[in-house]
Design a protein around this motif. Structure first.
Motif, short mmCIF file in Angstrom:
data_model
loop_
_atom_site.label_atom_id
_atom_site.label_comp_id
_atom_site.label_asym_id
_atom_site.label_seq_id
_atom_site.Cartn_x
_atom_site.Cartn_y
_atom_site.Cartn_z
N GLY A 36 9.02 16.47 -5.65
CA GLY A 36 9.60 16.32 -4.45
C GLY A 36 8.09 15.73 -3.76
N ALA A 37 8.05 14.94 -4.24
CA ALA A 37 6.50 14.36 -3.60
C ALA A 37 6.94 13.18 -2.81
CB ALA A 37 5.59 12.48 -4.95
N PHE A 38 6.10 13.05 -1.82
CA PHE A 38 6.48 12.21 -0.59
C PHE A 38 5.23 10.50 -0.60
CE2 PHE A 38 5.31 10.17 3.70
CZ PHE A 38 6.13 10.11 3.71
N MET A 39 6.75 9.80 -0.01
CA MET A 39 4.84 7.91 -0.42
C MET A 39 5.84 7.51 0.82
SD MET A 39 6.19 6.86 -4.41
CE MET A 39 7.61 7.97 -4.72
N ALA A 40 4.73 7.10 0.99
CA ALA A 40 4.26 6.04 2.76
C ALA A 40 4.50 4.22 2.09
CB ALA A 40 3.69 6.59 3.72
N ILE A 41 5.24 3.70 2.03
CA ILE A 41 4.82 2.18 1.30
C ILE A 41 5.03 1.68 3.34
CG2 ILE A 41 5.96 0.38 0.00
CD1 ILE A 41 7.69 3.01 -1.63
N LYS A 68 7.69 4.12 -8.23
CA LYS A 68 7.82 5.37 -7.51
C LYS A 68 8.33 6.13 -8.80
CE LYS A 68 10.81 2.39 -5.39
NZ LYS A 68 11.09 1.78 -3.98
N GLU A 69 8.81 5.10 -9.96
CA GLU A 69 9.40 6.01 -10.85
C GLU A 69 9.12 7.34 -11.65
OE1 GLU A 69 11.86 5.46 -14.97
OE2 GLU A 69 11.43 3.59 -13.71
N LEU A 70 7.86 6.60 -11.55
CA LEU A 70 6.31 7.12 -12.24
C LEU A 70 6.54 8.77 -10.99
CD1 LEU A 70 3.33 6.65 -14.00
CD2 LEU A 70 3.19 7.81 -12.20
N VAL A 71 6.65 8.47 -10.44
CA VAL A 71 5.74 9.46 -9.05
C VAL A 71 6.92 10.11 -9.20
CG1 VAL A 71 5.04 10.38 -7.00
CG2 VAL A 71 3.73 8.10 -7.79
N LEU A 72 7.71 9.89 -9.31
CA LEU A 72 9.10 10.64 -8.64
C LEU A 72 9.13 11.95 -10.60
CD1 LEU A 72 11.93 8.95 -6.87
CD2 LEU A 72 9.83 11.30 -6.01
N ARG A 73 8.89 11.77 -11.89
CA ARG A 73 8.66 12.32 -12.85
C ARG A 73 8.08 13.11 -13.31
NH1 ARG A 73 7.09 8.44 -17.51
NH2 ARG A 73 4.65 9.79 -16.43
N GLU A 74 7.02 13.09 -12.03
CA GLU A 74 5.58 14.25 -12.44
C GLU A 74 6.58 14.57 -11.28
OE1 GLU A 74 3.32 13.91 -14.60
OE2 GLU A 74 4.81 12.57 -15.63
N ASP A 75 6.40 14.39 -10.57
CA ASP A 75 6.50 15.90 -8.87
C ASP A 75 7.95 15.24 -8.14
OD1 ASP A 75 6.39 17.57 -6.91
OD2 ASP A 75 4.83 16.72 -6.03
N SER A 98 1.07 -1.22 -0.31
CA SER A 98 -0.17 0.04 -0.09
C SER A 98 1.24 1.22 0.11
CB SER A 98 -1.12 0.57 1.18
OG SER A 98 -0.05 -0.29 2.48
N VAL A 99 0.56 2.29 -1.24
CA VAL A 99 1.56 3.20 -1.26
C VAL A 99 0.06 4.28 -0.88
CG1 VAL A 99 3.13 4.41 -2.59
CG2 VAL A 99 2.78 2.58 -3.36
N LEU A 100 0.82 5.35 0.21
CA LEU A 100 0.66 6.90 0.43
C LEU A 100 1.17 7.73 0.13
CD1 LEU A 100 -0.49 6.75 3.72
CD2 LEU A 100 -2.67 7.06 2.06
N ILE A 101 0.83 8.88 -1.33
CA ILE A 101 1.13 9.40 -1.43
C ILE A 101 0.50 10.70 -1.47
CG2 ILE A 101 1.94 10.60 -4.28
CD1 ILE A 101 1.35 7.32 -5.52
N ILE A 102 1.76 12.02 -0.91
CA ILE A 102 0.86 13.13 -0.97
C ILE A 102 2.26 14.18 -2.07
CG2 ILE A 102 1.50 14.98 1.01
CD1 ILE A 102 1.33 12.68 3.18
N SER A 103 1.70 14.77 -2.92
CA SER A 103 1.90 15.54 -3.96
C SER A 103 1.71 16.80 -4.02
CB SER A 103 1.74 14.62 -5.35
OG SER A 103 2.25 15.30 -6.19
#
Length: 302
Positions: free
Chosen positions: A269-274, A260-267, A207-212
């Motif tokens: 500065g995004a924060f992910m909790a896995i 993870k690669e996709l999220v960091l590509r778009e933002d 499960s991944v929580l993404i704050i962006s």
């Protein structure tokens, strides 16, 4: 009509559960009779105590001792857990004892000690895992562990581990056979890991929580490029007090790096909790295969 259908479905589920409890009890008995006991190995918990007594007094007493030692824990589960659990546990224990009696003259498995530990432990773990997955239990020490967890705060795993360490140590002291005690510990570890696989399944989900700062753009990219569904939750920054959208995604382990690669590509500065997910339960219309679209398809934008 709807009530009758629900009742019929419930009866079917109960029948399937008891079928797997029967299979699990048989496999556990096969492991004990053909792998563990003939090679001076034991399991943890009540099964281990029963095997120690059987080695001292004779294997004919094994089924009776197993049932006798579990009776107090059946009463504890009735008082402190739930009444329906007592029925499933009682049936599993009795079936296990019956299969132990039937297999008393079964030929022992002959092989290297490593083969006995791995194969015997795996069969035992599969059997016990099937029983637990379908609402039963063979080992009363887990009941005691649950009660101690509620009253003292120790985790169930910690209590079971301490109990089993004492049982394996006692086995080594009684028979002056630390080789067999260590082999029994290895068998227990194999059984425990296999039991975990049976209960939790082979799927490794995260499960991944993404704050962006770009939640809408990220949601679109995740759904369109990976074909994953997601949930948007609303939160508030503890320091800034700003309202923000939080994305919640369930993803298979093999897709985690891509996410993870996709999220960091778009933002960047995004924060992910896995987090690891032990189990995800879906309704009939929400299977993971249906929930995850094919990556080769593009979902048309509205």
């Amino acid at each position: 009509m709807a009530h009758a259908t629900a009742k019929k479905r419930s009866a079917k589920q109960i029948t399937i559960a008891y079928f797997w409890i029967i299979i699990g009890s048989f496999l556990a008995a096969v492991s004990v009779r053909m792998f563990l006991y003939p090679n001076n190995l034991i399991d943890g918990g009540i099964i281990g105590l029963s095997l120690i007594y059987a080695r001292l007094a004779g294997d004919t007493y094994l089924p009776f001792v197993l049932v006798a030692l579990n009776i107090p824990f059946l009463w504890l589960s009735y008082k402190h857990i739930r009444k329906t659990f007592v029925i499933s546990m009682g049936i599993a224990v009795v079936l296990f004892a019956v299969f132990l009696a039937v297999l008393e003259l079964a030929p022992p498995f002959k092989g290297e000690m490593l083969e006995i530990i791995v194969i015997g432990g795996a069969i035992l773990g599969i059997g016990v895992g099937l029983i637990i997955r379908n609402g039963g239990c063979l080992d009363g020490t887990e009941i005691l562990a649950i009660i101690i967890n509620r009253k003292k705060g120790f985790t169930v795993g910690q209590v079971v581990l301490v109990i089993n360490v004492f049982i394996f140590a006692a086995y080594g002291l009684i028979f002056r056979d630390w080789h067999s005690a260590f082999g029994s510990l290895m068998t227990y570890i194999v059984a425990f890991k296999m039991m975990d696989l049976v209960i939790m399944g082979l799927d490794e989900l995260k499960s991944v929580l993404i704050i962006s700062s770009k939640p809408k753009e990220l949601a679109e990219v995740i759904m369109h490029e990976m074909g994953l569904g997601l949930t948007v939750m609303y939160g508030r920054g503890g320091y800034t007090g700003d309202a923000r959208e939080i994305l919640f995604v369930i993803v298979e382990r093999l897709d985690l790096a891509t996410l993870k690669e996709l999220v960091l590509r778009e933002d960047s500065g995004a924060f992910m909790a896995i987090e690891n997910l032990h189990e995800v339960v879906y309704g009939k219309a929400a299977k993971l295969a249906a929930y995850k679209k094919s990556r080769h398809k593009t979902i048309p934008k509205k």
